[in-house]
Each structure stands twice: as C-alpha cells, then as structure tokens.
Scaffold this motif. Structure first.
Motif, short mmCIF file in Angstrom:
data_model
loop_
_atom_site.label_atom_id
_atom_site.label_comp_id
_atom_site.label_asym_id
_atom_site.label_seq_id
_atom_site.Cartn_x
_atom_site.Cartn_y
_atom_site.Cartn_z
N TYR A 1 40.27 76.28 -4.13
CA TYR A 1 39.62 77.04 -5.21
C TYR A 1 40.65 77.54 -6.20
O TYR A 1 41.77 77.92 -5.83
CB TYR A 1 38.85 78.23 -4.63
CG TYR A 1 37.73 77.85 -3.70
CD1 TYR A 1 36.42 77.77 -4.14
CD2 TYR A 1 37.98 77.55 -2.36
CE1 TYR A 1 35.39 77.41 -3.28
CE2 TYR A 1 36.96 77.19 -1.49
CZ TYR A 1 35.66 77.12 -1.96
OH TYR A 1 34.65 76.76 -1.10
N VAL A 2 40.27 77.61 -7.48
CA VAL A 2 41.17 78.16 -8.48
C VAL A 2 40.80 79.62 -8.72
O VAL A 2 39.63 80.00 -8.74
CB VAL A 2 41.11 77.36 -9.81
CG1 VAL A 2 39.77 77.51 -10.53
CG2 VAL A 2 42.26 77.74 -10.72
N LYS B 1 41.51 94.32 -18.44
CA LYS B 1 42.74 94.94 -17.93
C LYS B 1 43.54 93.95 -17.10
O LYS B 1 42.99 93.02 -16.50
CB LYS B 1 42.39 96.18 -17.09
CG LYS B 1 41.82 97.33 -17.90
CD LYS B 1 41.58 98.55 -17.02
CE LYS B 1 41.04 99.72 -17.84
NZ LYS B 1 40.77 100.91 -16.99
N TYR B 2 44.84 94.19 -17.06
CA TYR B 2 45.76 93.39 -16.23
C TYR B 2 45.24 93.34 -14.79
O TYR B 2 44.87 94.36 -14.20
CB TYR B 2 47.15 94.02 -16.28
CG TYR B 2 48.08 93.62 -15.16
CD1 TYR B 2 48.51 92.30 -15.02
CD2 TYR B 2 48.56 94.56 -14.26
CE1 TYR B 2 49.38 91.93 -14.00
CE2 TYR B 2 49.44 94.21 -13.23
CZ TYR B 2 49.84 92.89 -13.12
OH TYR B 2 50.70 92.53 -12.11
N GLY B 3 45.19 92.14 -14.22
CA GLY B 3 44.78 91.98 -12.82
C GLY B 3 43.31 91.74 -12.63
O GLY B 3 42.88 91.48 -11.50
N GLU B 4 42.50 91.78 -13.69
CA GLU B 4 41.06 91.53 -13.53
C GLU B 4 40.81 90.06 -13.23
O GLU B 4 41.45 89.16 -13.79
CB GLU B 4 40.29 91.92 -14.80
CG GLU B 4 40.04 93.41 -14.92
CD GLU B 4 38.99 93.73 -15.98
OE1 GLU B 4 37.90 93.11 -15.93
OE2 GLU B 4 39.26 94.58 -16.85
N LEU B 5 39.83 89.81 -12.34
CA LEU B 5 39.44 88.44 -11.99
C LEU B 5 38.54 87.89 -13.09
O LEU B 5 37.52 88.48 -13.43
CB LEU B 5 38.70 88.43 -10.65
CG LEU B 5 38.19 87.07 -10.16
CD1 LEU B 5 39.34 86.11 -9.92
CD2 LEU B 5 37.36 87.25 -8.89
N LEU B 6 38.93 86.75 -13.65
CA LEU B 6 38.18 86.16 -14.76
C LEU B 6 37.36 84.94 -14.34
O LEU B 6 36.23 84.77 -14.76
CB LEU B 6 39.14 85.78 -15.89
CG LEU B 6 40.00 86.92 -16.45
CD1 LEU B 6 40.89 86.41 -17.57
CD2 LEU B 6 39.14 88.08 -16.91
N ILE B 7 37.95 84.08 -13.51
CA ILE B 7 37.27 82.86 -13.05
C ILE B 7 37.63 82.59 -11.60
O ILE B 7 38.78 82.75 -11.20
CB ILE B 7 37.66 81.64 -13.92
CG1 ILE B 7 37.18 81.81 -15.37
CG2 ILE B 7 37.09 80.35 -13.34
CD1 ILE B 7 37.69 80.73 -16.31
#
Length: 742
Positions: free
Chosen positions: A480-481, A267-273
């Motif tokens: 941090y990225v 979903k839009y806004g989910e943290l991936l990395i």
C-alpha cells in the motif's frame, strides 16, 4: 540461435533492431498506427520466430520444480546444521522446499527439517506450521524410498509438535497430541518412546482437560504486520480504499491536467492518501525476502509456490489469492522469463487485471501514455517486448482458452499501451529498514536504507504532479502507498510529489534533462524557477575552500567541470581548477583504499586510511561538503564495528548538521541519522554515568520517532515492526538508565 547459449533479452532486441533497420521494416513500423504495431511485429516471420525460440530456451526451466536440486539443497543445509548455522539452515531448507515438487517426499522432508530449525530458534508458531505442512503431505503419501521411514518421521514430527505446544503453554493441545503419540507408538508404528521425552511430557500426565482453568490461551500471533491486519484496521476506522483526504480537491487545467490542491490548510504529518495498487510486481532480487503477493517481509516463515521454484509467500492465503488471480498465468517458466524484461512484467500484470473486466479500468486508461512522444526506436523496442509477452500468453499459458472473447490484437495493443503508460506512471514500492537489535550485528546500526522492492501503479497517487521540492512524502506499508504532508500546505496550494529528480540530490540542469527524457515535460516548479535556491544548497553540499586562507569560496564542485579557474573573495587570488581536481583525486583514491580495508574487516587500518582521506578532503572542501560527511560516516562505521562506540558517536555527531542542512530537519534521512546516533549512545557503557548524555539520547530517540511517525504512519497500522520496536526499546532502556536500574 547457437545451441546451449542463452541470449540476453537486451542483446536479442539489438539483433532485431539491426534486422529491422537494415530490412526497411523500421520505416514500415514508423508509419504504422500505434494500435497496429503489435500486429505488424506478429506478422513478421523473422521477428516472431526469434521471439518464440527465445521463449523456448532451456534456461527458463530453472524455475521448474526439481527433486534432485531439492535433495542436494536439503543435504547442504544438513551440513550447515552440523556447524550450528541455524539461520542459514532455515534459508537452505526454504530453498529445498521451493525446489521440491508439490506434496512430494522432498517437500515433506524440507518442511520437517526447517521445523527443527524453528524449534531451536524458539520460533514455535513457525515450527508448528511446518510440522502440520509436513504431516499433511506424509499422511497422503506412499513412501518407497529406503532412506525415509514414514512412521519414524511422523513420530518425530508429533514429538516436536508437543514440545512447541508446551513451550507456548498450550497444554490442552499438547495433551491431545501426547495421547495420539502414545497410541501410534504402541499400536500403529510400534516405536518405543525415549525416557527423556517421557519425562519432559510428565506435566501432561496430570493435566485435566475438563478443568476450566486449564484451557489453552492462544496468543494472537496475527498482530504482526500483515494484509489482514491492515484490512482489520481499515474496517475498524470505516475506511474504504482508495482513501483520499477531504482536504484534497481534484482540479483540471490545460497546463497541469488533473491535479490536487489543498481545499483548506493541511498540517505537517497529515495523511492525504492511502491506496492499494491496481497492480504491482515484486522485483526479482527480492523474491526470497518478501511475499510475492503482499510484500510482507519474510524474515523466517514462508511457503513456496506449488508449481515453480522462484517465489515465496507469507502464508497460504496469499498463495491462493495469487494463484486465483494473476500467478496462474505467470507460473512455471514465466517467473524466469519475467526476470529478464524489467517493467514489462508489470505491463503484463496490468493487462491480466484489465482483461478481467470486473474492476474500474477507466482509472488506468485515463492515465497518460505519452506514446506519441516516444522516439521510433524506443517505441519499436517496447513493441518487441509487448509482442514477446503476447506470444508468451499464447504459447505458454491457456490465457486465450480461458478468455475466448479476447482478440490477440486487442491484448497486444493493451500490452504496448500499458508499457508506455508505466514509464510515466509507475511508482516504487519501498521498504524502510531501520536498525534492529535482533539482528545481532552492529553493521545494522550504521546501514539503514530504503530499498525499492517493487513497482506498482496507484491510480489516485498518479494524479499528483511533480515538483523538485515536493510537499508530500510517499512511502509504503507492505504494498500500500501512504502519502503524508511533509510540511504545512496552504489553502489553494497544489499537492506535489517528486518523480525522482529532487533538488536536494540533483542539480537544476540534470533534473531538467532527466524529467524531459522520461516524463516529456520541462519542470517549472518553484525551485526550478528560482535557481538561487538551488545554488544556495549546493554551495553547502558541494562547497570548496581556498588553498591559502581556508575560507569558503563561491565556486562548487560542479564549477570545476566548467571553469578553468576559481576565485577566492577573501585573499583575492585565482586558482586553477586542475589543482583542485588533483587534490580531490588523491583524496578519492585514499578513501577507496580505506573502504577496501573496511570490506575485509581491517577496521583500525581502515580508520587510519579514511582519516587521511578526510584530512585531504578538508584541504579543498568545506565542512558540510557531502564528501566530508561520507568520510565521517565511514569512520563512524569502522568504530562501531570495532566496538568503540564513544568515537563512533563523536563522528556521527560531527556529520549530523550537514545531513540536516541538506535533507531538511523533518526528513527521513535525519530520522535515520538520529536512530543511528541513539543506537550508538545506548551501546556506549560510559554513557550510563552521564545524565546529560542520557537526556540527549532520549531527545534523539523521541525526535526520530516523531519524524518516522509523521512521514510513515497511517492510523494505527504498524509501519515497521522491528524498527519501531527497537526505538521504543531504546527509550525504555534510557529511562531505566535515568532511574539507575542498569
């Protein structure tokens, strides 16, 4: 090299390139194996001699400590203090501390004077740190200078410390210091205390340390955005880095190499990395405004390096961490040298990290270098830079003494490969500067930005392939990225980043050229494979209108450079592109004239001139053309600086739809624009009587907050303290407007 004439690094490379081409060295270089190219350069007497002489240039001594420059800067700050320019004084005293040799009287005086500024600015915690730094130096220093009386300076600092502690309501510590001051005054330095100070400290005379109700309450000052806070949050959430969402599946194909796809819907806004860099460097222009080790912004407090005068740290912990890892090899002249060589500094930093042998270096070595895709001349210049860095490590540091098992040839080869690796895998470290009411300037209302402050290598994030229409947004919290989903991503869809060329900012042909030149591939992303989508966007942001009927025509600004005429589908007439260009040139000149008036604060004249340029633009451009938006934004800025928020709001509103159409409804550009508009609305006193406008402003504030949070947040780490605080502050003010409390 001529005496006292500094040769820029680019110019020296030109000289060496000319030499190599004319002396057949370039031919030899072309046919030399990649892992032998640095050896070849090192063995050439002329090349090596030129590089050694360049490294020995006296210009690089500018980054060495210098007592005279420290004193001159401190005295300049004293003059600014007389004019009550306190924030400028802080910056100058910081510079004086940078120039001052470690643990010298100049260092003590710089910290002492800066502490006085902090006290005046009510920055009590910062003041206490500088007082302690100055006292620690003075206690171990024999002072022979006539103008400095050690006892008087120590007494002054201790009295200032008591004032700070009292302001922080830390009465127990204040009383302890008060008793110390009394002892020093009577029995050590024989310096009487002023009646005014004694009266101020009267409250401490009745303070009972043994009363449990009187214990100091020390506020947690570490909840500001620091690396420690990030680590604390990660520990609380049981996160190990690099963090990668369980919804990302690593795949491999011949065409795409390693890449991530969505294993389930995202979903839009989910943290991936969320990842810390393997290595990074701060860009030189930000050495004074961000911590060299963690990229924390240095709004007030900072400490200098012990041995060079170029860089700053947010605290002693970062200073020691840098010294114990990479900065011991970069200090002194190094920080001046690295200003000249761009991304090569990061190649050196990477080499320092991989040479330690205590990290997972394979994640770096597995990243593509494309070294065989470089043209010979380009690779030769990278090799020259790698050779320069190798000589630097050999001649200017004890790196090889500390690493006797490392052969110079292997380190040189490592430098070259890291350099070519970074061309395709280097990532920006950016900061998000939202408006901040504490700045006291309404310029910040209009000028929000995302400046690139550093360059890093993030091994996990580097696995993301490019798309000109990516489905993630990449940002930074300190170094941090943070990678978030910028829209819903379907199961099986590839997770893509943008390497720079984005279809919302660059035409298809220009994107393809840029990607081919730097990254050595032909982009085949969905947007590049569907040129109609590209054309549709640029008909909005580069659209033209007919001279006669003023309807939009199919041609765009880009077409004016390739066609002799354009055609109107409504009045069925052809027009010369030269006529369009002449009218645009007149509008451009008028606009630039208006901007010059704005730069010298002639706001009302600037409004008139830029408004005329807007009129000229509207004769040939559609309403959502980026030039129209540019004019409206500049006029809004003029009105804001002139204090006319009603008209400022009107012009920002006019340009909002164009910004949303161009960048997307969930883009940071839209969030920044909403933040601007709501700032202006809050500052408009007339708005307080209009409940509809208050509700509208609240809607803008909350929508901007949602976009910022969706794009930038990671767990509960604050991603922009002052900006977020400002948004929440606006929300509270608007709610109070609705309650009639203003």
């Amino acid at each position: 090299m001529p005496v006292n004439t500094f040769i820029r690094w680019e110019n020296l490379m030109d000289v060496l390139t000319h030499y190599s081409v004319n002396n057949s060295f370039m031919e030899t270089f072309k046919h030399t194996a990649n892992n032998e190219k640095i050896n070849l350069c090192m063995q050439n007497e002329f090349i090596r001699s030129c590089l050694e002489k360049w490294l020995d240039d006296s210009k690089f001594n500018e980054s060495l400590k210098n007592s005279t420059r420290s004193k001159e800067t401190r005295l300049a700050a004293n003059e600014e203090f007389k004019m009550n320019r306190l924030e400028l004084c802080c910056k100058l005293y910081t510079k004086a501390a940078q120039f001052a040799p470690d643990k010298s009287i100049e260092s003590a005086l710089a910290f002492s004077n800066r502490s006085a500024m902090y006290l005046r600015l009510n920055k009590y915690q910062e003041c206490l740190k500088d007082i302690d730094a100055s006292l620690n130096i003075l206690e171990n220093l024999d002072i022979n200078e006539k103008e400095v009386h050690k006892g008087q300076l120590i007494m002054k600092l201790l009295k200032r410390k008591i004032e700070c502690l009292m302001a922080l309501k830390q009465y127990e510590s204040a009383k302890t210091n008060w008793e110390n001051v009394l002892e020093l005054s009577k029995n050590i330095y024989k310096i009487p205390l002023e009646d005014k100070f004694i009266k101020k400290c009267k409250i401490l005379l009745d303070y009972d340390k043994n009363d449990s109700n009187n214990k100091d309450i020390v506020k947690n000052i570490n909840e500001m955005l620091t690396e420690d806070l990030i680590k604390k949050t990660l520990d609380k959430n049981e996160i190990t880095l690099p963090f990668k969402s369980s919804k990302l599946q690593l795949c491999y194909t011949e065409a795409k190499g390693r890449h991530f796809v969505a294993s389930t819907k995202i979903k839009y806004g989910e943290l991936l990395i969320f990842e810390n860099p393997f290595a990074f460097v701060l860009l030189p222009e930000y050495y004074s405004s961000f911590c060299y080790n963690c990229c924390a912004p240095l709004k007030y407090y900072s400490i200098p390096c012990d041995n060079c005068c170029t860089i700053l740290f947010c605290d002693n912990k970062c200073l020691q961490e840098a010294k114990n890892s990479y900065h011991r090899w970069e200090c002194k002249q190094g920080t001046s040298i690295f200003k000249c060589i761009g991304i090569a500094h990061l190649a050196l930093r990477l080499t320092l990290e991989t040479s330690q042998g205590n990290r997972n270096n394979d994640q770096i070595y597995n990243l593509l270098t494309h070294i065989d895709d470089f043209k010979s001349l380009e690779l030769y210049q990278y090799s020259l830079t790698a050779t320069l860095l190798l000589i630097y490590l050999q001649k200017k540091t004890d790196f090889f003494e500390k690493h006797p098992n490392l052969a110079m040839s292997s380190v040189g080869n490592e430098l070259l490969h890291h350099m070519t690796r970074l061309v395709c895998n280097g990532n920006a470290i950016s900061t998000h500067l939202m408006s901040d009411h504490e700045s006291g300037s309404f310029t910040s209302i209009i000028d929000e930005s995302q400046p690139r402050i550093g360059t890093a290598i993030f091994p996990t994030s580097s696995l993301l392939n490019h798309s000109c229409d990516p489905n993630i947004f990449s940002s930074n919290i300190l170094k941090y990225v943070v990678i978030k989903a910028s829209r819903d991503i379907n199961k099986g869809e590839e997770i893509t980043n943008c390497y720079g060329p984005n279809f919302r900012r660059m035409r298809l042909v220009d994107r393809q050229i840029s990607l081919k030149e730097q990254y050595h591939f032909d982009c085949k992303c969905s947007i590049c494979m569907d040129p109609q989508k590209d054309d549709m966007l640029f008909k909005i942001v580069e659209g033209l209108v007919c001279f006669l009927c003023h309807n939009e025509i199919s041609a765009t600004l880009s077409d004016l450079d390739v066609n002799d005429t354009v055609y109107c589908d409504f009045c069925f007439k052809h027009f010369r592109t030269l006529d369009f260009k002449r009218r645009l040139l007149k509008a451009d000149k008028t606009y630039n004239k208006g901007i010059k008036e704005l730069e010298v604060n002639n706001f009302f004249k600037a409004i008139n001139v830029i408004s005329e340029s807007l009129r000229l633009y509207t004769l040939v451009l559609n309403q959502k053309n980026s030039n129209i938006t540019k004019c409206e934004d500049s006029i809004a800025k003029c009105f804001a600086l002139a204090g006319d928020y009603e008209n400022c709001y009107m012009y920002l509103e006019r340009s909002f739809d164009a910004i949303e159409d161009r960048f997307g409804k969930n883009s940071l550009e839209v969030a920044y624009e909403l933040d601007k508009i709501s700032d202006v609305m809050v500052n408009n006193l007339d708005m307080r009587k209009n409940r509809n406008l208050i509700h509208k402003a609240l809607k803008y504030v909350r929508r901007s907050m949602e976009i910022f949070h969706a794009n930038l947040s990671a767990w509960d780490i604050p991603y922009n303290e002052s900006g977020l605080a400002n948004i929440k502050h606006k929300e509270n003010i608007l709610l109070q407007f609705l309650e009639g409390r203003f």
